[in-house]
Design an enzyme around this catalytic site. Structure first.
Site, mmCIF file in Angstrom:
data_model
loop_
_atom_site.group_PDB
_atom_site.id
_atom_site.type_symbol
_atom_site.label_atom_id
_atom_site.label_comp_id
_atom_site.label_asym_id
_atom_site.label_seq_id
_atom_site.Cartn_x
_atom_site.Cartn_y
_atom_site.Cartn_z
ATOM 1 N N ASP A 286 0.849 -1.191 0.000
ATOM 2 C CA ASP A 286 0.000 0.000 0.000
ATOM 3 C C ASP A 286 0.891 1.250 0.000
ATOM 4 O OD1 ASP A 286 -1.842 2.021 0.751
ATOM 5 O OD2 ASP A 286 -3.006 0.588 1.941
ATOM 6 N N THR B 6 -5.204 14.373 -13.214
ATOM 7 C CA THR B 6 -6.325 14.341 -14.154
ATOM 8 C C THR B 6 -6.823 15.748 -14.493
ATOM 9 O OG1 THR B 6 -8.652 13.681 -14.326
ATOM 10 C CG2 THR B 6 -7.819 14.002 -12.115
ATOM 11 N N ASP B 7 -7.472 15.869 -15.638
ATOM 12 C CA ASP B 7 -8.071 17.166 -16.009
ATOM 13 C C ASP B 7 -9.263 17.524 -15.123
ATOM 14 O OD1 ASP B 7 -9.897 15.301 -16.999
ATOM 15 O OD2 ASP B 7 -9.860 16.029 -19.063
ATOM 16 N N GLU B 8 -9.777 16.531 -14.376
ATOM 17 C CA GLU B 8 -10.971 16.790 -13.565
ATOM 18 C C GLU B 8 -10.703 17.765 -12.423
ATOM 19 O OE1 GLU B 8 -13.301 13.492 -12.379
ATOM 20 O OE2 GLU B 8 -12.893 12.393 -14.209
ATOM 21 N N TYR C 241 -13.653 12.212 -5.764
ATOM 22 C CA TYR C 241 -12.477 11.755 -6.518
ATOM 23 C C TYR C 241 -11.630 12.937 -6.970
ATOM 24 C CZ TYR C 241 -9.706 10.578 -10.616
ATOM 25 O OH TYR C 241 -8.680 10.482 -11.520
ATOM 26 N N LYS D 67 -7.775 14.247 -5.909
ATOM 27 C CA LYS D 67 -6.679 14.370 -6.890
ATOM 28 C C LYS D 67 -6.149 15.812 -6.872
ATOM 29 C CE LYS D 67 -5.166 11.796 -9.394
ATOM 30 N NZ LYS D 67 -4.078 10.785 -9.226
ATOM 31 N N ASN E 229 -9.520 11.927 -20.446
ATOM 32 C CA ASN E 229 -10.037 10.544 -20.339
ATOM 33 C C ASN E 229 -9.284 9.565 -21.235
ATOM 34 O OD1 ASN E 229 -12.366 12.139 -19.293
ATOM 35 N ND2 ASN E 229 -13.279 10.101 -19.177
ATOM 36 N N ARG F 264 -25.412 10.797 -12.999
ATOM 37 C CA ARG F 264 -24.475 10.843 -11.865
ATOM 38 C C ARG F 264 -24.667 12.191 -11.144
ATOM 39 N NH1 ARG F 264 -18.393 10.493 -13.889
ATOM 40 N NH2 ARG F 264 -18.739 8.260 -13.752
HETATM 41 P P1 NAD Z 1 -7.041 2.149 -12.057
HETATM 42 O O1 NAD Z 1 -8.137 2.297 -11.038
HETATM 43 O O2 NAD Z 1 -7.244 1.286 -13.241
HETATM 44 O O3 NAD Z 1 -5.706 1.615 -11.326
HETATM 45 C C1 NAD Z 1 -5.287 2.099 -10.087
HETATM 46 C C2 NAD Z 1 -4.168 1.177 -9.591
HETATM 47 O O4 NAD Z 1 -3.676 1.690 -8.331
HETATM 48 C C3 NAD Z 1 -4.628 -0.268 -9.322
HETATM 49 O O5 NAD Z 1 -3.683 -1.175 -9.812
HETATM 50 C C4 NAD Z 1 -4.725 -0.341 -7.806
HETATM 51 O O6 NAD Z 1 -4.492 -1.655 -7.296
HETATM 52 C C5 NAD Z 1 -3.622 0.633 -7.394
HETATM 53 N N1 NAD Z 1 -3.841 1.195 -6.045
HETATM 54 C C6 NAD Z 1 -4.991 1.770 -5.590
HETATM 55 N N2 NAD Z 1 -4.826 2.148 -4.298
HETATM 56 C C7 NAD Z 1 -3.551 1.819 -3.951
HETATM 57 C C8 NAD Z 1 -2.793 1.965 -2.771
HETATM 58 N N3 NAD Z 1 -3.321 2.516 -1.656
HETATM 59 N N4 NAD Z 1 -1.517 1.528 -2.764
HETATM 60 C C9 NAD Z 1 -0.964 0.959 -3.880
HETATM 61 N N5 NAD Z 1 -1.647 0.776 -5.020
HETATM 62 C C10 NAD Z 1 -2.927 1.201 -5.060
HETATM 63 O O7 NAD Z 1 -6.656 3.636 -12.456
HETATM 64 P P2 NAD Z 1 -6.240 4.277 -13.850
HETATM 65 O O8 NAD Z 1 -7.450 4.623 -14.606
HETATM 66 O O9 NAD Z 1 -5.202 3.436 -14.450
HETATM 67 O O10 NAD Z 1 -5.595 5.653 -13.337
HETATM 68 C C11 NAD Z 1 -4.213 5.733 -13.004
HETATM 69 C C12 NAD Z 1 -3.864 7.170 -12.656
HETATM 70 O O11 NAD Z 1 -4.147 8.019 -13.757
HETATM 71 C C13 NAD Z 1 -4.653 7.741 -11.481
HETATM 72 O O12 NAD Z 1 -3.790 8.547 -10.707
HETATM 73 C C14 NAD Z 1 -5.740 8.570 -12.134
HETATM 74 O O13 NAD Z 1 -6.164 9.622 -11.290
HETATM 75 C C15 NAD Z 1 -4.992 9.089 -13.346
HETATM 76 N N6 NAD Z 1 -5.831 9.440 -14.522
HETATM 77 C C16 NAD Z 1 -6.735 8.551 -15.017
HETATM 78 C C17 NAD Z 1 -7.452 8.858 -16.172
HETATM 79 C C18 NAD Z 1 -8.432 7.890 -16.797
HETATM 80 O O14 NAD Z 1 -9.055 8.216 -17.793
HETATM 81 N N7 NAD Z 1 -8.579 6.679 -16.291
HETATM 82 C C19 NAD Z 1 -7.263 10.101 -16.777
HETATM 83 C C20 NAD Z 1 -6.340 11.000 -16.225
HETATM 84 C C21 NAD Z 1 -5.623 10.645 -15.098
HETATM 85 O O1 TDX Z 2 -22.254 3.550 -17.668
HETATM 86 C C1 TDX Z 2 -21.857 4.711 -17.805
HETATM 87 N N1 TDX Z 2 -22.599 5.575 -18.574
HETATM 88 C C2 TDX Z 2 -22.233 6.869 -18.783
HETATM 89 O O2 TDX Z 2 -22.938 7.603 -19.479
HETATM 90 C C3 TDX Z 2 -20.631 5.186 -17.227
HETATM 91 C C4 TDX Z 2 -19.805 4.261 -16.379
HETATM 92 C C5 TDX Z 2 -20.282 6.490 -17.458
HETATM 93 N N2 TDX Z 2 -21.044 7.314 -18.199
HETATM 94 C C6 TDX Z 2 -20.576 8.691 -18.474
HETATM 95 C C7 TDX Z 2 -20.085 9.491 -17.300
HETATM 96 C C8 TDX Z 2 -19.015 10.374 -17.910
HETATM 97 O O3 TDX Z 2 -19.603 11.526 -18.486
HETATM 98 O O4 TDX Z 2 -19.435 8.551 -19.330
HETATM 99 C C9 TDX Z 2 -18.433 9.523 -19.017
HETATM 100 C C10 TDX Z 2 -17.132 8.827 -18.640
HETATM 101 O O5 TDX Z 2 -17.347 8.191 -17.399
HETATM 102 P P1 TDX Z 2 -16.165 7.435 -16.601
HETATM 103 O O6 TDX Z 2 -15.590 6.379 -17.455
HETATM 104 O O7 TDX Z 2 -16.688 7.070 -15.263
HETATM 105 O O8 TDX Z 2 -15.049 8.578 -16.532
HETATM 106 P P2 TDX Z 2 -14.997 10.050 -15.878
HETATM 107 O O9 TDX Z 2 -15.956 10.203 -14.755
HETATM 108 O O10 TDX Z 2 -15.043 11.042 -17.002
HETATM 109 O O11 TDX Z 2 -13.504 10.011 -15.236
HETATM 110 C C11 TDX Z 2 -12.442 9.390 -15.983
HETATM 111 O O12 TDX Z 2 -11.602 10.347 -16.594
HETATM 112 C C12 TDX Z 2 -10.767 11.099 -15.763
HETATM 113 C C13 TDX Z 2 -11.618 8.466 -15.085
HETATM 114 O O13 TDX Z 2 -12.472 7.509 -14.483
HETATM 115 C C14 TDX Z 2 -10.861 9.243 -14.059
HETATM 116 O O14 TDX Z 2 -10.044 8.382 -13.282
HETATM 117 C C15 TDX Z 2 -10.011 10.245 -14.772
HETATM 118 O O15 TDX Z 2 -9.358 11.075 -13.846
#
Ligand code: NAD
Ligand code: TDX
Length: 332
Positions: A58, A121-123, A148, A152, A177, A271
């Site tokens: 962790d 993230t851009d969020e 969330y 961040k 995203n 949401r």
């Molecule tokens: P994910 O949820 O798929 O993976 C997260 C990983 O972190 C997992 O492997 C989990 O086991 C590990 N983890 C969680 N808590 C932990 C802890 N306490 N200690 C050690 N490991 C831990 O996430 P993702 O979508 O791959 O996102 C990765 C990073 O990118 C994040 O920081 C997220 O904020 C950022 N990000 C994601 C997106 C997106 O679209 N998914 C976009 C921009 C930024």
């Molecule tokens: O079933 C769904 N239907 C739907 O309309 C789900 C799961 C989502 N949505 C919508 C919500 C959002 O507008 O789709 C869009 C994308 O949703 P998510 O995949 O949950 O992403 P979002 O909330 O935009 O956040 C993602 O991008 C930024 C990642 O999960 C974050 O980790 C990252 O920081």
């Protein structure tokens, strides 16, 4: 070069591990991951164990993270709780991992005098109106909407403060995203693809007018590697590939690419606090560090992603029923 990749068994982290493994054959990689519900060791299977080590721990564990950081040259910090819908249901894991975990990493890099690249993230910037000509830039004020994105945002501010107050050698990137292989089925695109593969309909939140700025995950990886190697310490870079699409368009394209009627989806509960639009201006990363995205054809990226989920049912099936049960409880 020996890098420690936190969250390297998650979606973006594991894609980054594969990318660096291929692009920097002389680097050593240690993946540090707690393996929460979102982590999966299978994501990094098949890599040469003499180059890629794995530590299950962790980031909030002070002793374990300190030991792992001491043993590397640089840390790339992906580990986080990442799903907005989960954060609206139970915020504590987000506060714990995203804030306290990032604090522990900052203390470890401070003590051991290591380079840090923090993934964000851009969020953190909140959302934009649909007709706003402006996009997010590194100067946009922080205005996060959900538990969330606020955790961040807090983690980014900790990184900035540790840089200024203690001289920690850190950079930050805020990306839009991501989509591509190994993304958990709770997220938008994999959820819709796997719903269709299981014979059900896609589920669109609200009207579907919400816009996300899609980037293929390998382009995120190349952006992060560019910043790690060439970024200026103390700077924030935005990563994005001009991929704005509204959710309705994406659902319709998925249905069409999978040979279904593009109108055959369900509208489900929206949401709470749902951000309307994200859009990234990545010009600083392009002009200062020479980065360019490669996979900018969204239709092609989506076709490849759908194919990956078709070919890898063993990977996503074990997560699917539990994920849908959680959504059912939320009415989504
Ligand atoms: P994910 O949820 O798929 O993976 C997260 C990983 O972190 C997992 O492997 C989990 O086991 C590990 N983890 C969680 N808590 C932990 C802890 N306490 N200690 C050690 N490991 C831990 O996430 P993702 O979508 O791959 O996102 C990765 C990073 O990118 C994040 O920081 C997220 O904020 C950022 N990000 C994601 C997106 C997106 O679209 N998914 C976009 C921009 C930024
Ligand atoms: O079933 C769904 N239907 C739907 O309309 C789900 C799961 C989502 N949505 C919508 C919500 C959002 O507008 O789709 C869009 C994308 O949703 P998510 O995949 O949950 O992403 P979002 O909330 O935009 O956040 C993602 O991008 C930024 C990642 O999960 C974050 O980790 C990252 O920081």
């Amino acid at each position: 070069m020996k890098i420690l990749v936190t969250g390297g068994a998650g979606f973006i982290g594991s894609n980054f591990v594969h990318y660096v493994y291929r692009e920097r054959p002389d680097w050593q990689i240690t993946v540090y991951d707690k393996l929460t519900y979102a982590g999966n060791k299978a994501n990094i299977a098949g890599l040469d164990a003499s180059r890629v080590a794995f530590v299950q721990a962790d980031i909030c564990d002070e002793k374990a993270i300190n030991q792992a950081v001491a043993d590397c040259d640089a840390v790339v910090h992906f580990a986080a709780e990442t799903h907005n819908d989960n954060s609206l249901h139970e915020a504590w894991p987000f506060v714990n991992t995203n804030l306290i975990g990032t604090y522990q990493i900052l203390e470890a890099v401070r003590l051991n005098k290591k380079r840090l690249h923090h993934i964000s993230t851009d969020e953190v910037y909140g959302d934009l109106e649909l007709d706003d000509p402006a996009k997010f830039t590194p100067e946009t004020p922080y205005n996060p909407s959900s538990p969330y994105s606020s955790t961040k945002a807090g983690s980014d501010l900790l990184v900035r403060a540790w840089g200024r107050s203690f001289g920690v050698q850190a950079t930050i990137s805020n990306c839009s995203n991501n989509y591509g292989p190994y993304q958990h089925v709770e997220k938008f695109i994999p959820r819709q693809v796997t719903e269709i593969l299981e014979g059900r309909k896609p589920k669109l939140y609200g009207s579907g007018q919400n816009v996300r700025d899609w980037i293929y995950t390998e382009d995120h990886s190349s952006g992060v590697l560019t910043i790690l190697e060439k970024g200026k310490i103390g700077e924030t870079y935005l990563i994005g590939a001009e991929g704005e699409k509204n959710n309705k368009e994406v659902v319709e394209m998925i249905l069409e690419l999978m040979g279904k009627d593009p109108a055959d989806y369900d509208h489900v509960n929206d949401r709470p606090g749902h951000d309307l639009r994200y859009a990234i201006d990545a010009s600083k990363l392009k002009s200062e560090l020479g980065w360019q995205p490669k996979y900018t054809d969204f239709r092609q990226g989506l076709t490849d992603t759908i194919e990956w989920y078709k070919q890898n049912t063993d990977w996503w099936k074990p997560q699917k029923a539990e994920t849908e049960a959680k959504y059912k409880e939320l009415g989504r």
